[in-house]
Motif scaffolding. Structure first.
Motif, mmCIF file in Angstrom:
data_model
loop_
_atom_site.group_PDB
_atom_site.id
_atom_site.type_symbol
_atom_site.label_atom_id
_atom_site.label_comp_id
_atom_site.label_asym_id
_atom_site.label_seq_id
_atom_site.Cartn_x
_atom_site.Cartn_y
_atom_site.Cartn_z
ATOM 1 N N VAL A 1 -6.303 -7.250 -8.182
ATOM 2 C CA VAL A 1 -6.163 -6.431 -9.398
ATOM 3 C C VAL A 1 -4.675 -6.264 -9.723
ATOM 4 C CG1 VAL A 1 -6.645 -4.182 -10.452
ATOM 5 C CG2 VAL A 1 -8.335 -5.210 -8.952
ATOM 6 N N MET B 1 -12.596 -2.121 -4.656
ATOM 7 C CA MET B 1 -11.506 -2.733 -5.412
ATOM 8 C C MET B 1 -10.761 -3.734 -4.539
ATOM 9 S SD MET B 1 -8.302 -0.711 -7.061
ATOM 10 C CE MET B 1 -7.526 -0.336 -5.488
ATOM 11 N N ILE C 1 -6.162 6.348 -2.327
ATOM 12 C CA ILE C 1 -4.834 6.893 -2.673
ATOM 13 C C ILE C 1 -4.537 6.793 -4.163
ATOM 14 C CG2 ILE C 1 -3.884 6.361 -0.401
ATOM 15 C CD1 ILE C 1 -2.569 3.870 -1.810
ATOM 16 N N VAL D 1 -1.093 2.642 -13.923
ATOM 17 C CA VAL D 1 -1.834 1.847 -12.942
ATOM 18 C C VAL D 1 -1.178 1.908 -11.575
ATOM 19 C CG1 VAL D 1 -0.692 -0.260 -13.761
ATOM 20 C CG2 VAL D 1 -2.799 -0.453 -12.498
ATOM 21 N N PHE E 1 -13.526 -5.263 -9.114
ATOM 22 C CA PHE E 1 -13.391 -3.810 -9.215
ATOM 23 C C PHE E 1 -14.704 -3.278 -9.787
ATOM 24 C CE2 PHE E 1 -10.649 -0.325 -11.444
ATOM 25 C CZ PHE E 1 -11.008 0.580 -10.465
HETATM 26 O O1 UT7 Z 1 -6.782 0.427 -13.080
HETATM 27 C C1 UT7 Z 1 -6.793 -0.617 -12.163
HETATM 28 C C2 UT7 Z 1 -7.143 -0.028 -10.838
HETATM 29 N N1 UT7 Z 1 -6.587 -0.718 -9.737
HETATM 30 C C3 UT7 Z 1 -5.354 -0.476 -9.277
HETATM 31 O O2 UT7 Z 1 -4.611 0.299 -9.805
HETATM 32 C C4 UT7 Z 1 -4.958 -1.212 -8.011
HETATM 33 C C5 UT7 Z 1 -3.829 -2.167 -8.165
HETATM 34 N N2 UT7 Z 1 -3.369 -2.521 -6.833
HETATM 35 C C6 UT7 Z 1 -2.477 -1.757 -6.165
HETATM 36 O O3 UT7 Z 1 -1.979 -0.778 -6.708
HETATM 37 C C7 UT7 Z 1 -2.060 -2.212 -4.796
HETATM 38 O O4 UT7 Z 1 -2.688 -3.432 -4.478
HETATM 39 C C8 UT7 Z 1 -2.375 -1.162 -3.671
HETATM 40 C C9 UT7 Z 1 -1.484 0.048 -3.841
HETATM 41 C C10 UT7 Z 1 -3.853 -0.760 -3.737
HETATM 42 C C11 UT7 Z 1 -2.102 -1.752 -2.305
HETATM 43 O O5 UT7 Z 1 -0.746 -2.153 -2.202
HETATM 44 P P1 UT7 Z 1 -0.379 -3.610 -1.683
HETATM 45 O O6 UT7 Z 1 1.084 -3.670 -1.620
HETATM 46 O O7 UT7 Z 1 -1.097 -4.602 -2.559
HETATM 47 O O8 UT7 Z 1 -0.953 -3.591 -0.209
HETATM 48 P P2 UT7 Z 1 -2.021 -4.573 0.471
HETATM 49 O O9 UT7 Z 1 -3.396 -4.261 0.001
HETATM 50 O O10 UT7 Z 1 -1.534 -5.991 0.354
HETATM 51 O O11 UT7 Z 1 -1.889 -4.127 1.985
HETATM 52 C C12 UT7 Z 1 -0.662 -4.284 2.752
HETATM 53 C C13 UT7 Z 1 -0.845 -3.558 4.076
HETATM 54 C C14 UT7 Z 1 -2.163 -3.909 4.779
HETATM 55 O O12 UT7 Z 1 -1.927 -3.871 6.165
HETATM 56 P P3 UT7 Z 1 -1.774 -5.245 7.005
HETATM 57 O O13 UT7 Z 1 -3.083 -5.962 6.775
HETATM 58 O O14 UT7 Z 1 -0.609 -5.941 6.390
HETATM 59 O O15 UT7 Z 1 -1.569 -4.752 8.393
HETATM 60 C C15 UT7 Z 1 -3.050 -2.752 4.420
HETATM 61 O O16 UT7 Z 1 -4.065 -2.519 5.379
HETATM 62 O O17 UT7 Z 1 -0.885 -2.143 3.861
HETATM 63 C C16 UT7 Z 1 -2.078 -1.607 4.420
HETATM 64 N N3 UT7 Z 1 -2.524 -0.499 3.571
HETATM 65 C C17 UT7 Z 1 -2.153 0.765 3.793
HETATM 66 N N4 UT7 Z 1 -1.355 1.325 4.713
HETATM 67 C C18 UT7 Z 1 -1.172 2.649 4.657
HETATM 68 C C19 UT7 Z 1 -3.329 -0.547 2.494
HETATM 69 N N5 UT7 Z 1 -3.502 0.685 1.991
HETATM 70 C C20 UT7 Z 1 -2.777 1.522 2.785
HETATM 71 C C21 UT7 Z 1 -2.552 2.900 2.771
HETATM 72 N N6 UT7 Z 1 -1.734 3.421 3.710
HETATM 73 N N7 UT7 Z 1 -3.102 3.712 1.829
#
Ligand code: UT7
Length: 328
Positions: free
Chosen positions: A223, A218, A159, A257, A193
């Motif tokens: 991150v 990642m 995403i 980001v 990453f």
């Molecule tokens: O240039 C550097 C590059 N890296 C980045 O930009 C990444 C930085 N990180 C982020 O932006 C965030 O960590 C994310 C947007 C990737 C994820 O958001 P988060 O609030 O940290 O979510 P999370 O990984 O802690 O996941 C929370 C829940 C999980 O479900 P459970 O285990 O609580 O049931 C995930 O499985 O959200 C779930 N989840 C999703 N649900 C729907 C993770 N990705 C998705 C998704 N759609 N795309």
């Protein structure tokens, strides 16, 4: 004799036509617009058509626009520095391909790899060449085709990323416009990453392909934590130097980001969001292209004017980070 200064004489950017919306992604993985927008601020991103376009094509298009704004021709360039983690090939470097495409026959050309911090790293390299007097007209390009290393079965990462290129022409300055101090840094933590396979550690094979080792991996939340902390430190470093304070900075151009990371950092540091250039909603995270694409958009729509003090901050894989202050 006063020391030579370097400034950005022109900028440019380019994105491929193909748009991927959040609804498109919800047909590939278990996600939704309702989850993605509040968590990231991203509504859509661009994607190259594989086989038709690659990083050097995007970089060439962005470079041409920067050359035009700078009022020079490609034959004036004496160096091209590319910043990318998605080169067309492992070698030759992408800057050489851009050199050929532009007909910039007088230019030396090389790439550097610092992921999302790559453009500011490359800008600093260009600045140092210009102030040392060894080069006078340097094209810096941040370009990435992140969709070509994205696993569209992994909802945690697919995403986030999109494709694009941003460029700047760096020349000696005779006026007030200049690039001030730059902060560069790194903390080698390769596991957070990375693309595990396809390099010398794990060369491409049937096994690496079938296990998806050629896609980026990642640790999103880790991150995220690093990014929030680094954004604040880098903003402080960029905005309080040379006797300036953060109130003197008219525009902040951050690595795009995640909108949540950006809003949280700017709230804590006390910079209102109307002084921050944001385009993550339309392009996602384009890695090395993110900062120069945002710069170019704000210059072309008239928000950033000559004389404005601007701070740029970026961080990413490596881990690596960079910030700089400049007078546009
Ligand atoms: O240039 C550097 C590059 N890296 C980045 O930009 C990444 C930085 N990180 C982020 O932006 C965030 O960590 C994310 C947007 C990737 C994820 O958001 P988060 O609030 O940290 O979510 P999370 O990984 O802690 O996941 C929370 C829940 C999980 O479900 P459970 O285990 O609580 O049931 C995930 O499985 O959200 C779930 N989840 C999703 N649900 C729907 C993770 N990705 C998705 C998704 N759609 N795309």
């Amino acid at each position: 004799m006063s020391q030579t200064k370097a400034y950005i004489a022109g900028c440019g950017s380019y994105v491929p036509e193909n748009v991927i919306s959040n609804d498109d992604l919800s047909r590939l993985v278990d996600t939704s617009d309702e989850w993605i927008v509040p968590r990231t601020g991203i509504r859509e991103r661009r994607k190259v058509e594989v086989g038709k376009e690659a990083s050097s094509d995007l970089a060439t298009a962005a470079g041409l626009k920067a050359i035009e704004m700078a009022g020079i021709s490609a034959s004036d360039l004496d160096l091209i520095v590319g910043a990318t983690i998605t080169p067309d090939h492992l070698f030759p470097n992408t800057a050489c391909l851009v050199q050929r495409n532009l007909g910039a026959h007088e230019a030396a050309a090389f790439d550097l790899s610092a992921a999302c911090a790559g453009f500011i790293y490359a800008l600093e390299v260009a600045k140092q060449f210009v102030i040392s007097g060894t080069r006078k007209c340097v094209l810096v390009i941040g370009v990435d085709c992140m969709t070509t290393i994205t696993d569209y079965t992994d909802r945690n990462s697919c995403i986030i990323f999109g494709d694009g290129a941003g460029a700047a022409v760096v020349r000696p300055s005779e006026g007030d416009s200049q690039i001030y101090e730059t902060t560069l840094g790194a903390r080698g933590e390769g596991d957070l990453f990375l693309v595990p396979a396809g390099g010398s550690r794990l060369p491409a094979s049937h096994e690496t392909i079938s296990s998806g080792g050629h896609f980026l991996k990642m640790e999103g939340p880790k991150v995220f934590r690093f990014a929030v902390q680094k954004m604040e430190e880098l903003l402080d470093a960029a905005t309080t130097q040379n006797g300036f304070s953060k109130d003197d900075v008219k525009w902040v151009i951050p690595h795009q980001v995640n909108l949540r990371i950006m809003e949280s950092a700017f709230r804590r540091i006390g910079i209102p969001m109307d002084r921050v250039i944001i385009n993550i909603d339309r392009y996602g995270n384009t890695s090395a292209a993110s900062v120069p694409m945002a710069l170019d958009e704000a210059v072309r729509d008239g928000r950033i004017q000559r004389g404005d003090l601007c701070a740029m901050v970026a961080f990413g894989a490596g881990l690596s980070w960079a910030s700089t202050l400049l007078r546009w």
